[in-house]
Scaffold this active site. Structure first.
Site, PDB file in Angstrom:
ATOM      1  CE  LYS A 180      34.295  33.651  47.528  1.00 53.12           C
ATOM      2  NZ  LYS A 180      35.003  32.853  46.513  1.00 53.12           N
TER       3      LYS A 180
ATOM      4  NE  ARG B 230      34.982  38.317  38.576  1.00 57.61           N
ATOM      5  CZ  ARG B 230      34.937  37.754  39.786  1.00 57.61           C
ATOM      6  NH1 ARG B 230      33.764  37.496  40.349  1.00 57.61           N
ATOM      7  NH2 ARG B 230      36.039  37.445  40.424  1.00 57.61           N
TER       8      ARG B 230
ATOM      9  NE  ARG C  92      40.121  35.281  40.642  1.00 57.39           N
ATOM     10  CZ  ARG C  92      39.029  34.991  39.923  1.00 57.39           C
ATOM     11  NH1 ARG C  92      39.094  34.934  38.608  1.00 57.39           N
ATOM     12  NH2 ARG C  92      37.891  34.756  40.525  1.00 57.39           N
TER      13      ARG C  92
HETATM   14  P1  AP5 Z   1      30.463  31.911  41.774  1.00 58.48           P
HETATM   15  O1  AP5 Z   1      29.279  31.749  42.651  1.00 58.48           O
HETATM   16  O2  AP5 Z   1      30.554  33.113  40.915  1.00 58.48           O
HETATM   17  O3  AP5 Z   1      31.819  31.715  42.629  1.00 58.48           O
HETATM   18  P2  AP5 Z   1      32.497  32.651  43.698  1.00 58.48           P
HETATM   19  O4  AP5 Z   1      32.900  31.763  44.832  1.00 58.48           O
HETATM   20  O5  AP5 Z   1      31.667  33.823  44.019  1.00 58.48           O
HETATM   21  O6  AP5 Z   1      33.814  33.018  42.880  1.00 58.48           O
HETATM   22  P3  AP5 Z   1      34.550  34.414  42.637  1.00 58.48           P
HETATM   23  O7  AP5 Z   1      35.442  34.223  41.444  1.00 58.48           O
HETATM   24  O8  AP5 Z   1      33.575  35.524  42.619  1.00 58.48           O
HETATM   25  O9  AP5 Z   1      35.436  34.471  43.897  1.00 58.48           O
HETATM   26  P4  AP5 Z   1      36.661  35.328  44.134  1.00 58.48           P
HETATM   27  O10 AP5 Z   1      36.813  35.130  45.598  1.00 58.48           O
HETATM   28  O11 AP5 Z   1      37.835  34.991  43.312  1.00 58.48           O
HETATM   29  O12 AP5 Z   1      36.241  36.763  43.595  1.00 58.48           O
HETATM   30  P5  AP5 Z   1      35.931  38.131  44.316  1.00 58.48           P
HETATM   31  O13 AP5 Z   1      34.954  38.845  43.496  1.00 58.48           O
HETATM   32  O14 AP5 Z   1      35.663  37.921  45.761  1.00 58.48           O
HETATM   33  O15 AP5 Z   1      30.547  30.580  40.868  1.00 58.48           O
HETATM   34  C1  AP5 Z   1      31.558  30.427  39.896  1.00 58.48           C
HETATM   35  C2  AP5 Z   1      30.988  29.783  38.646  1.00 58.48           C
HETATM   36  O16 AP5 Z   1      30.582  28.439  38.939  1.00 58.48           O
HETATM   37  C3  AP5 Z   1      29.728  30.457  38.094  1.00 58.48           C
HETATM   38  O17 AP5 Z   1      29.782  30.361  36.712  1.00 58.48           O
HETATM   39  C4  AP5 Z   1      28.577  29.621  38.664  1.00 58.48           C
HETATM   40  O18 AP5 Z   1      27.434  29.660  37.837  1.00 58.48           O
HETATM   41  C5  AP5 Z   1      29.199  28.249  38.674  1.00 58.48           C
HETATM   42  N1  AP5 Z   1      28.712  27.400  39.752  1.00 58.48           N
HETATM   43  C6  AP5 Z   1      28.341  27.778  41.006  1.00 58.48           C
HETATM   44  N2  AP5 Z   1      27.989  26.697  41.737  1.00 58.48           N
HETATM   45  C7  AP5 Z   1      28.165  25.623  40.921  1.00 58.48           C
HETATM   46  C8  AP5 Z   1      27.988  24.214  41.096  1.00 58.48           C
HETATM   47  N3  AP5 Z   1      27.554  23.723  42.244  1.00 58.48           N
HETATM   48  N4  AP5 Z   1      28.286  23.400  40.058  1.00 58.48           N
HETATM   49  C9  AP5 Z   1      28.723  23.888  38.882  1.00 58.48           C
HETATM   50  N5  AP5 Z   1      28.913  25.215  38.652  1.00 58.48           N
HETATM   51  C10 AP5 Z   1      28.639  26.065  39.664  1.00 58.48           C
HETATM   52  O19 AP5 Z   1      37.355  38.859  44.227  1.00 58.48           O
HETATM   53  C11 AP5 Z   1      37.900  39.294  43.020  1.00 58.48           C
HETATM   54  C12 AP5 Z   1      39.199  40.045  43.304  1.00 58.48           C
HETATM   55  O20 AP5 Z   1      38.937  41.229  44.086  1.00 58.48           O
HETATM   56  C13 AP5 Z   1      40.262  39.294  44.102  1.00 58.48           C
HETATM   57  O21 AP5 Z   1      41.066  38.468  43.278  1.00 58.48           O
HETATM   58  C14 AP5 Z   1      41.042  40.441  44.731  1.00 58.48           C
HETATM   59  O22 AP5 Z   1      41.951  41.024  43.832  1.00 58.48           O
HETATM   60  C15 AP5 Z   1      39.951  41.455  45.040  1.00 58.48           C
HETATM   61  N6  AP5 Z   1      39.385  41.292  46.393  1.00 58.48           N
HETATM   62  C16 AP5 Z   1      38.100  40.944  46.718  1.00 58.48           C
HETATM   63  N7  AP5 Z   1      37.942  40.881  48.043  1.00 58.48           N
HETATM   64  C17 AP5 Z   1      39.153  41.186  48.587  1.00 58.48           C
HETATM   65  C18 AP5 Z   1      39.639  41.259  49.927  1.00 58.48           C
HETATM   66  N8  AP5 Z   1      38.842  40.980  50.986  1.00 58.48           N
HETATM   67  N9  AP5 Z   1      40.931  41.592  50.113  1.00 58.48           N
HETATM   68  C19 AP5 Z   1      41.731  41.883  49.076  1.00 58.48           C
HETATM   69  N10 AP5 Z   1      41.354  41.817  47.788  1.00 58.48           N
HETATM   70  C20 AP5 Z   1      40.069  41.472  47.546  1.00 58.48           C
HETATM   71 MG    MG Z   2      31.904  35.908  43.744  1.00 57.62          MG
END
Ligand code: AP5
Ligand code: MG
Length: 214
Positions: A13, A160, A171
């Site tokens: 994402k 992270r 997660r």
């Molecule tokens: P990346 O692009 O970083 O993936 P992402 O989908 O953004 O993953 P996140 O871990 O950020 O998602 P998340 O939903 O768990 O975290 P969030 O910050 O929202 O890509 C991942 C990796 O893969 C990178 O190394 C990248 O380089 C690589 N990559 C990308 N594309 C690739 C490809 N095509 N091939 C190979 N490699 C690739 O949330 C964190 C925490 O915050 C949650 O657990 C929760 O506690 C809290 N939180 C956030 N939002 C809420 C909400 N709305 N409600 C309640 N709690 C919340």
């Molecule tokens: Mg992210």
């Protein structure tokens, strides 16, 4: 254009959001980035949120809905935005619909990135993160130009806290239990575009552009 990027942890994402910022001029609203900024600031909300984030559970709906409500009212969101990591359960989705309906607005497209759990674990294990901007890299699949440094600012990349193996599994479970029902929710509304999230980031971005053009 108001879009939602939906997908499990590590789906890409944040990575694809960078492309959409560049080409569509969309503002990225990542609740994860907002929460990490609160943690870094040492605020009361940040202190509460840190323990929850590090466990891999969801932070309270009240907090994240409050963030989104404030953020979408800002002038830079007037022409559209993409939500990254929000909504994450049905309560948040319904609340978002209510907020938008009260302004005669709606979500135009929900882009779901479909990636299998094994690939997610590998992506997260090698992820390196630029905290200030939320930009993410991968040591093997998407390396920065200079090892360990952010391409734009040259600042150091970090891992992270919630990318540890045990937390990642939790997660993923949280996603399957609480967030994946949104696929059906937006499918029924006719705004869902499901995209194969396996392949190179460029390949996936082409699919996203096709989904947005539909
Ligand atoms: P990346 O692009 O970083 O993936 P992402 O989908 O953004 O993953 P996140 O871990 O950020 O998602 P998340 O939903 O768990 O975290 P969030 O910050 O929202 O890509 C991942 C990796 O893969 C990178 O190394 C990248 O380089 C690589 N990559 C990308 N594309 C690739 C490809 N095509 N091939 C190979 N490699 C690739 O949330 C964190 C925490 O915050 C949650 O657990 C929760 O506690 C809290 N939180 C956030 N939002 C809420 C909400 N709305 N409600 C309640 N709690 C919340
Ligand atoms: Mg992210």
């Amino acid at each position: 254009m108001r879009i939602i990027l939906l997908g499990p942890p590590g789906a890409g994402k944040g990575t694809q959001a960078q492309n959409l910022i560049r080409d569509y001029g969309l503002v990225q609203l990542s609740t994860g980035d907002m929460l990490r900024a609160a943690v870094k600031s040492g605020s009361e909300i940040g202190k509460q949120a840190k323990a929850v984030i590090d466990s891999g559970a969801l932070v309270s709906d009240e907090i994240v809905i409050g963030y989104v409500r404030n953020r979408i009212a800002q002038p830079d969101c007037a022409n559209g935005y993409m939500l990254d990591g929000f909504p994450r359960n049905l309560t948040q989705a319904k609340k978002l619909d209510e907020m938008l309906a009260s302004q005669n607005e709606q979500i135009d497209k929900v882009v779901e990135l479909c990636v299998n759990d094994a690939a997610l674990v590998a992506r997260i294990a090698g992820r390196r993160f630029h905290m200030a901007s939320g930009r993410s890299y991968h040591i093997e699949f998407n390396p920065p130009k200079i090892e360990g440094k952010d391409d734009e600012t040259g600042e150091p990349l970090v891992q992270r806290e919630d990318d540890k193996e045990d937390t990642v599994e939790f997660r993923l479970n949280t996603y399957h239990e609480q967030t994946s029902p949104l696929v059906e929710y937006y499918g029924e509304k006719g705004v869902l575009g499901s995209v194969d999230g396996m392949g190179t980031p460029d390949e996936i971005y082409s699919r996203i552009k096709e989904a947005l053009a539909e």
